[in-house]
Enzyme design. Structure first.
Site, PDB file in Angstrom:
ATOM      1  N   ASP A  93      29.581  20.183   7.834  1.00  0.00           N
ATOM      2  CA  ASP A  93      29.011  21.597   7.581  1.00  0.00           C
ATOM      3  C   ASP A  93      27.435  21.382   7.747  1.00  0.00           C
ATOM      4  O   ASP A  93      26.751  20.434   6.776  1.00  0.00           O
ATOM      5  CB  ASP A  93      29.325  22.335   6.389  1.00  0.00           C
ATOM      6  CG  ASP A  93      29.031  23.681   6.481  1.00  0.00           C
ATOM      7  OD1 ASP A  93      28.044  24.093   7.201  1.00  0.00           O
ATOM      8  OD2 ASP A  93      29.588  24.363   5.683  1.00  0.00           O
ATOM      9  N   HIS A 127      31.152  24.365   9.064  1.00  0.00           N
ATOM     10  CA  HIS A 127      31.120  25.532   8.472  1.00  0.00           C
ATOM     11  C   HIS A 127      32.461  26.276   8.313  1.00  0.00           C
ATOM     12  O   HIS A 127      32.966  26.920   7.215  1.00  0.00           O
ATOM     13  CB  HIS A 127      29.933  26.358   8.578  1.00  0.00           C
ATOM     14  CG  HIS A 127      29.729  27.401   7.524  1.00  0.00           C
ATOM     15  ND1 HIS A 127      29.470  26.981   6.352  1.00  0.00           N
ATOM     16  CD2 HIS A 127      29.608  28.598   7.737  1.00  0.00           C
ATOM     17  CE1 HIS A 127      29.025  28.243   5.557  1.00  0.00           C
ATOM     18  NE2 HIS A 127      29.146  29.262   6.309  1.00  0.00           N
ATOM     19  N   SER A 177      31.373  30.793   2.729  1.00  0.00           N
ATOM     20  CA  SER A 177      29.966  30.833   2.757  1.00  0.00           C
ATOM     21  C   SER A 177      29.385  32.106   1.766  1.00  0.00           C
ATOM     22  O   SER A 177      29.481  31.639   0.813  1.00  0.00           O
ATOM     23  CB  SER A 177      29.853  31.483   4.263  1.00  0.00           C
ATOM     24  OG  SER A 177      28.480  30.988   4.562  1.00  0.00           O
TER      25      SER A 177
END
Length: 1558
Positions: free
Chosen positions: A674, A706, A586
């Site tokens: 995601d 995610h 991320s």
């Protein structure tokens, strides 16, 4: 000296298996106090744990109970009671306040033909007393079991249960769905559904917003109450419509319910890990239904907790918007005084020993002490997590774990002052701790007792380091901030050894690494790596100032903090500075990508999970668009429009801008589902690195979001990460096996005409738009035709195949209309004049591909095998989706026999002449006389290439072999290790290359070709009954992708075996010694190929004997459709320019086979003439040569018509065979023995099948067409072509500025004008509206609308100069032309200027949106399909990123990444930037599977319009692609568009004279 890094995958898997078996503690619950016979007190402690089960590839839950003996002040004895037991299918559970009852929400897995059910159970101490099937009651949707909305709360009286569920949605069905009562039933038996149960027509594709990442099934929550005694369920009333309730509990005395309500207007944003969403605390009175606000309504609140005495509610509160995670306030509401106070404020700066502030995601479910004054919570304190007690009366805090070991502490529960917590460290898995909370003022004396110990993992040492930024790196607004890092390193091994370093910055960015147990870092440390976990400035636990310092400085402050930390650690620790790698997910992946670009000399490898790569392109696709602006330092407002300056700033802070400097090999791991950082971000980076030659590998995890938290994905991710790091950080040794990088790839209609005409006029009056559309869309379209000559005569057998009109009788439409006089395939005898008709023979119903041999005696057909209707649908779905579960099968048909004596007639073949068939199939045997073969069992290819740019099915001239294209067979993927059996044997040596590849990403060819990746040429030998894949592909080149061997040309490094090709469109050479095919370059990566005639490709000859591959066409060209002449001497093909517009005017080229000389037969036409406007067709007809092998016939747009052209390849002349005909669209199906078979149609005339004999050269005109299957003209529709002349430009009389263009105007012939007008600019933009039959447009005319189809400058059929004129003028010239066409149509024709609407798709929708912003008051309604609204946002999401540059006149190359000026230019041309001007109601229709124009384009526009109060509706088609061409989808789109226009333009009315508007 080599570090003790373990290079074998077996050892890595065993290590991961060992460490992943440590369970995690999730829940604890204390039972009631009991008294022993000796007067002592004890209670039970129920705990729930989770553990990874690698064999089952799932997280399992189990419970364990303990007994705790205490005297009220201390714990006397504690220990386990019994063994662990697994918890199955339990979603939620909660004990009643007395501890005598327990409620359990349980799921029951779906059985065959049933969906999953949910049951709510109530247990007492001895048995189950209630079991309620919530699904069968149908009061609501699924019950929420998440920790965001979910709850399961007992009333204080223990007679009611409160929970949250999805609001029940009304049933919806297709506009065209009809149900008939079963035979033998009466009206009373069937009855009529109740009003509330009656399905709503046309609502099944209405879009429902959800709450984003991990909450995609959460849309409209409702509060529900189960009356346990009355066995009834009710949905609470009185909650405002703009609120989504959750986290509810009963008020004191059970008079009502307290809940948190989140605002979901104007639209929902992602809620997971976002504590900044506007919300408030509410109370709903159950008696009066009144809803009362208890907190401020301009803040973000969550986690309310009621005190034991029922007097106080504490909750957490944050600012709205801003950073998603912040230092929170602790607030308290007094139930009886109605007063709210602040217990704890946000802490600006953390000081060691003082309270650091609150950074927790939620308060413990039970957090109050028995005195109803103190609460317990855990929070991050720099790089560790500690437990604090808070006195709500004084606001003082006490650190309960100050004297305990350093690590991570979490409060699980507190009940009657018995405190249960979880504790872990980086080297020690979680353990269970208990304590008695001392009296107020003595909390520091808390003594912790370990109930469940976990031994430390050997070989790991760790410590926390504090770092101060250099003066140059200080934040001028928040100076003096420091930050931490946790360093883990191997504690075993020879002294003086320097392990490699793996650097891990956390995601968020407002998150924190605390000194707790983490599987990946611990496993890497055990492998032999040192691991550095960096808590850069902006992390939680360091004060609100640290959090606030990062927004506006991402990409600089956080990057420099990590780099400073790495440099310091390398200087001060015994670590190998030459072997440093990055791992991040991320925002941590964002930092990793920045670091390898900004500091390329420091890092030798990089592994990123779902990384943020391009903030600018992410803003339109993520569930948290506010994050993109906030972290860039820009303000966010829901109604705000994209601003070029803002997008430039976002791009400036993105790691994609440093792609040119990256040298470290990169492994990307992406979750397909995601919603937070869409996988297109990683794909964009993957392609940028591949184009630059950086070693790159991509793993694609279906079903993961995610976090990539699925057990299988997590295990596979670790193994691939470790192997990647070992490969690139470990010093290479001789004989080592290759690492992942080397292995990774990338009744006839004429007879019924009168009846049809009479019926159409009353359709609307009786049934409305649906019936009108159904009637007009039933006309079939002929798509293929083939001729067979009968022996000894002039009679021919004509075989035709087609597609039924898009009337959704079922989910899958037959090839021809079921029933009636037509079978699924029709065979017709053709001669010179019509004769009586006879019933056609029945033919195969599901053909995929067919062709006729050169002697016309045999016809192979690849098709889905005939099965039950359900099986047909499953097979069709399998072909569409590329699944391997129920692979479609295929057959070959053979037709032969004499047709008897010659008769002069045109009509269907008599039933007695029905030919015989032999079949071959995929998963069924291939039947030949005395032989059978199964293609799928042969394992040579993955799936047969369906019709499209890759498909072919070619007979050899000897009729002994068949050539076709299929997907290259992929070896069955092996997991990275055999998880199911500890110590299981590993794959044999020859299979080792396939280890860990089940998630390797395979590129495809984009829109409509998502199952096409690596096609191969295959040959079926009919005599030897064998299949073979053609050789000549060097094995060392791009495994998994076809590369053709070739002859190198001296001095040309771009030519030779380094060339990467995708093979397709193949045919046999004249002597059957080789194969001629079209090869597309697919390096460095594939771009979308559908409707793109500008992709680099060539015509190649593959010699089957030598395996040598020779290029026959120009190197730098885009070619397609090679067609061999009947005498085998000439090869005709189309050629265009590489790059530039996706569709263009093409050259017709011809290759002489013997001399290999190529000549241009027809060149590109810049300016059209009356005789010839150029070639624009995408493909040549499969059989286009005349019998003389000199002339060829093809169809191509000529202005607003599509005509058949006769080309003399020797004289290079063109003759228009259909010029001046009343039909506006002609399409050649086949040309054999000089017999032409074609279809013709017009806007008011459905397609008719016609034939003609091609006269000798020079006598072609006039051509006598004879109808085979004629169709009636549709009544009530007239049409004409309008020529529009643009005004001269002020800059001068440039040809581009003055060239005329055209528009087609369809008008109702019935009724009284003026008519309302629907304006339709086409998509493309380089496409054309030719004068063909379009059922949806004719249906609109039948409903009383005039329709204007605009062919603005840039359309096909008007010369290459017209196409080129649009480049760099997109959004300007096309918009102005459409405006001018509307004005002239209104001036020339009887149209109502006050009743205008827009209907368009793709680029046409782009134009329509511009028109809404230019003339906001002109149009009363707008309906758009797959609209382009934001050009720069398409760069990372479309399969044709080159189009975004080319259309604006910007150069494109594979290596190009978006620059700031590119983004600004694109955004200024995007209609989204001017959306504030839109006032017109807009209907949006999008396909969830659209690869060309991402559905997020429409979603972004939908949100902007809703935020500004513009009426907007969004229809979401789960299986729809860019064209929205599915049968059910197409029908539903039309009906919704028609209703939208009727609603906003006024309901038409009809009298005896025709249509009127009201």
């Amino acid at each position: 000296m080599e570090p003790p890094v373990q290079p074998r995958a077996e050892e890595l898997s065993e290590l991961y298996r060992e460490l992943s078996q440590h369970p995690g503690l999730s829940t604890a619950c204390l039972g009631p106090d009991l008294t022993t016979q000796y007067g002592g007190k004890y209670c039970s402690l129920y705990t729930e744990w989770s553990q990874r089960d690698l064999a089952r590839a799932e997280n399992i839950k189990f419970c364990r109970q303990y007994l705790i003996f205490h005297d009220g002040a201390s714990i006397v004895y504690s220990g386990p009671a019994g063994t662990c037991s697994e918890i199955k299918d339990e979603l939620l559970s909660r004990e009643s306040p007395s501890g005598m009852l327990k409620a359990v929400l349980r799921k029951v897995p779906a059985k065959e033909k049933e969906k999953e059910k949910q049951f709510l159970e109530v247990w007492d101490q001895n048995r189950k007393v209630k079991s309620i099937d919530l699904t069968a009651l149908d009061k609501h949707g699924s019950v929420y079991d998440d920790d965001q909305f979910g709850c399961l709360a007992w009333s204080h009286s223990e007679t009611h249960l409160l929970y949250v569920a999805e609001k029940k949605r009304p049933k919806a069905e297709s506009f065209f769905q009809s149900k008939a009562p079963e035979l033998g039933t009466s009206d009373e038996d069937t009855g009529h559904p109740k009003k509330e149960d009656a399905p709503i027509k046309g609502e099944q594709f209405v879009y429902y917003e959800d709450w984003g990442e991990t909450l995609s099934t959460r849309s409209v929550p409702v509060l529900c109450v189960l009356d346990i005694e009355g066995n009834s369920i009710s949905v609470l009333e009185g909650i405002p419509e703009h609120l989504s309730p959750g986290q509810a509990f009963w008020s004191p005395e059970d008079t009502g319910v307290v809940f948190v309500g989140w605002w979901h207007e104007p639209f929902r944003l992602g809620l997971r890990h976002c504590t900044n969403r506007r919300s408030a605390l509410f109370y709903v009175d159950l008696t009066g239904g009144r809803c009362e606000l208890l907190s401020e309504d301009t803040r973000a609140v969550w986690s309310p907790r009621l005190s034991p005495d029922g007097c106080r509610i504490v909750y957490l509160e944050n600012n709205v918007l801003g950073p998603h995670q912040q230092c929170s306030q602790l607030r308290m509401y007094d139930w009886y005084t109605k007063h709210t106070s602040t217990v704890l404020e946000a802490v600006p700066r953390q000081a060691w020993g003082a309270f650091p502030g609150i950074y927790c995601g939620a308060l413990p479910g039970m957090c109050w002490a028995a005195d109803s004054r103190r609460i317990l919570l855990d929070t991050a304190q720099r790089s560790q997590q500690d437990v604090f007690v808070v006195d709500t009366a004084t606001g003082t805090t006490t650190w309960l774990t100050a004297d305990s070991p350093q690590g991570s502490w979490s409060v699980l529960t507190i009940d009657r002052d018995l405190l249960v917590a979880r504790f872990s460290t980086p080297s020690c898995p979680p353990m269970l701790k208990v304590a008695v909370l001392p009296a107020a003022g003595h909390e520091a004396q808390t003594q912790w007792i370990c109930l469940q110990d976990a031994p430390p993992v050997p070989g790991i040492s760790w410590g926390i380091r504090t770092l101060q930024p250099t003066p140059e790196q200080e934040n001028p607004q928040y100076g003096g901030l420091d930050f931490d890092a946790i360093l883990m390193r191997p504690s075993e091994g020879p002294a003086g050894q320097k392990p490699p370093l793996v650097v891990m910055p956390h995601g968020g960015p407002h998150s924190v690494f605390t000194a707790g147990w983490m599987l990946y870092p611990a496993a890497l440390c055990r492998v032999g790596f040192a691991v550095l976990l960096v808590n850069y400035r902006g992390s939680l636990g360091f004060g609100q100032d640290s959090v606030a310092s990062l927004p506006g400085n991402v990409g600089t402050q956080d990057v420099l903090d990590v780099q400073l930390c790495v440099e310091r650690v390398l200087q001060e620790e015994m670590l190998d500075a030459t072997r440093v790698a990055l791992v991040g997910g991320s925002h941590g992946g964002f930092l990793a990508c920045h670091l390898i670009g900004q500091f390329p000399d420091t890092y030798r490898a990089c592994v990123v999970r779902n990384p943020v790569v391009n903030i600018a392109s992410m803003v339109a696709t993520t569930d948290i668009p506010d994050w993109c602006l906030t972290e860039t330092g820009l303000p966010y407002k829901p109604e705000a429009l994209p601003d070029p300056a803002q997008w430039t700033e976002m791009l400036h802070k993105s790691p994609i801008r440093y792609a040119d400097q990256v040298r470290a090999p990169v492994l990307l791991m992406l979750g397909e589902d995601d919603r937070r950082v869409p996988p297109k971000q990683g794909l964009e980076y993957y392609r940028a690195l591949k184009a630059r030659g950086v070693p790159t590998r991509l793993l694609w995890y279906p079903g993961n979001n995610h976090a990539l938290a699925g057990v299988e994905a997590e295990a596979d991710g670790f193994m691939n990460m470790a192997l990647w790091l070992l490969k690139h950080l470990h010093r290479p040794s001789a004989g080592g096996r290759p690492g992942p990088a080397e292995n990774s790839p990338m009744a006839s209609a004429t007879e019924k005409g009168v009846e049809v005409g009479r019926g159409l006029r009353g359709v609307w009056a009786a049934h409305g738009p649906a019936a009108c559309y159904r009637e007009l869309s039933r006309f079939p379209a002929v798509t293929r035709a083939a001729l067979r000559a009968a022996a000894g005569g002039q009679t021919f057998q004509l075989y035709t195949a087609g597609a039924d009109g898009p009337v959704p009788q079922s989910a899958a439409a037959p090839t021809w209309p079921a029933g009636g006089s037509c079978a699924s395939a029709a065979t017709t005898a053709c001669s010179a004049q019509p004769a009586a008709r006879a019933s056609p023979s029945a033919g195969p119903r599901s053909a995929l591909r067919s062709t006729t041999s050169s002697s016309a005696r045999t016809r192979p057909r690849a098709s889905a095998a005939p099965r039950s209707n359900a099986a047909r649908r499953r097979a069709a779905s399998c072909w569409r989706c590329g699944t391997a579960g129920d692979a479609a099968t295929a057959w070959i048909s053979r037709r032969w026999g004499s047709m008897g004596t010659s008769t002069r007639r045109v009509g269907p073949l008599p039933r007695g002449s029905r030919p015989q068939r032999l079949n071959w199939c995929g998963q069924q045997p291939w039947w030949l006389p005395g032989a059978q073969l199964c293609l799928y069992q042969a394992g040579l290819w993955h799936s047969f290439a369906m019709p499209g740019p890759f498909a072919c099915l070619a007979w050899s001239h000897s009729e002994t072999r068949l050539l076709y294209v299929a997907e290259k067979s992929r070896p069955k993927p092996q997991p990275p290790c055999p998880w199911d059996v500890p110590g299981a044997a590993w794959p044999a040596a020859e299979d080792e290359d396939e280890e860990g590849k089940q998630f390797v990403y395979h590129e495809d060819w984009g829109e409509a070709l998502s199952t096409r990746s690596a096609p191969v040429l295959c040959v079926l030998d009919l005599r030897g009954l064998s299949l073979s894949v053609l050789e000549g592909v060097p094995e060392h080149l791009s495994p998994g992708q076809v590369r053709m061997g070739c002859r190198e040309r001296p001095g040309d490094p771009a030519w030779g075996c380094g060339m990467s090709l995708t093979v397709t469109q193949a045919l046999w050479s004249p002597d059957d010694r080789g194969v001629v095919f079209v090869g597309w370059w697919h390096k460095p990566f594939r771009l979308g190929l559908n409707a793109c005639s500008n992709r680099r490709s060539g015509i190649f000859y593959l010699d089957l004997a030598s395996g040598c591959c020779e290029l026959l066409s120009a190197e730098e060209g885009s070619v397609c459709s090679p067609r061999l002449s009947p005498d085998g001497q000439r090869l005709l093909y189309l050629e265009g320019a590489v790059g530039g517009p996706h569709r263009q005017c093409l050259r017709l080229r011809m290759l002489t086979w013997q001399t290999k000389q190529t000549v241009t037969v027809l060149d590109v036409v810049q300016e059209p003439t009356e005789a010839f406007a150029g070639l624009y067709t995408e493909v040549l007809p499969p059989r286009c040569w005349a019998a003389d092998s000199r002339r060829a016939v093809l169809g191509t747009p000529q202005r607003s018509r599509t005509d058949l052209l006769l080309v003399d390849t020797e004289a290079c002349t063109v003759t228009n065979l259909t010029a001046g005909s009343s039909e506006g669209c002609w399409e050649l199906l086949t040309l054999q023995w000089d017999l032409l078979v074609a279809t013709c149609s017009a806007p008011h005339h459905p397609p008719s099948l016609v034939v003609a004999v091609l006269p000798p050269a020079g006598q072609e005109l006039p051509l006598g067409w004879v109808p085979v299957e004629d169709t009636p003209t549709v009544p009530g529709v007239t049409w004409k072509t309008l020529t529009i002349q643009p005004p001269c430009s002020e800059q001068g009389p440039d040809v581009q500025d003055t060239q005329a263009f055209e528009a087609l105007l369809l008008s109702p012939s019935d009724g009284t004008p003026p008519h309302p007008l629907v304006v339709c600019p086409h998509g493309g933009p380089h496409a054309v509206f030719d004068a063909r039959w379009r059922p949806s447009v004719a249906a609109l005319c039948q409903l009383g609308f005039a329709v204007l189809l605009v062919n603005y400058r840039g359309s096909l059929g008007f010369g290459q100069a017209s196409i080129s004129s649009l480049l760099s003028r997109v959004g300007e010239q096309d918009v102005a032309d459409t405006q001018l066409a509307v004005e002239q149509a209104l001036h020339r024709e009887p149209l109502d200027p006050h009743r205008l609407a827009l209907l368009a798709g793709s680029h046409g929708a782009f134009i329509a949106l511009h028109l809404l912003t230019c003339e906001p008051e002109r149009y009363q309604a707008c309906a758009l399909r797959s609209p382009v609204s934001n050009l720069p946002a398409l760069l990372g999401t479309s399969d044709i990123p080159d189009w975004r540059y080319t259309s604006l006149g910007l150069p494109y190359s594979f290596e190009r990444v978006p620059r700031a000026e590119d983004v600004a230019t694109m955004l200024l041309r995007s209609p989204i930037a001017q959306a504030a001007q839109v006032q017109t109601p807009v209907l949006l229709c999008v396909g969830a599977r659209d690869r060309r124009v991402s559905p997020t384009q429409a979603l972004e526009l939908y949100r902007v319009l809703r935020a500004r109060g513009v009426p907007a509706r969004l229809l979401w088609y789960p299986e729809g692609g860019h064209a929205l061409a599915g049968v059910e989808t197409e029908a539903d789109v039309f009906k919704n568009c028609a209703h939208w226009f009727l609603q906003h333009l006024g309901q038409p009315r009809r009298d005896e004279t025709g249509w009127h508007s009201s």
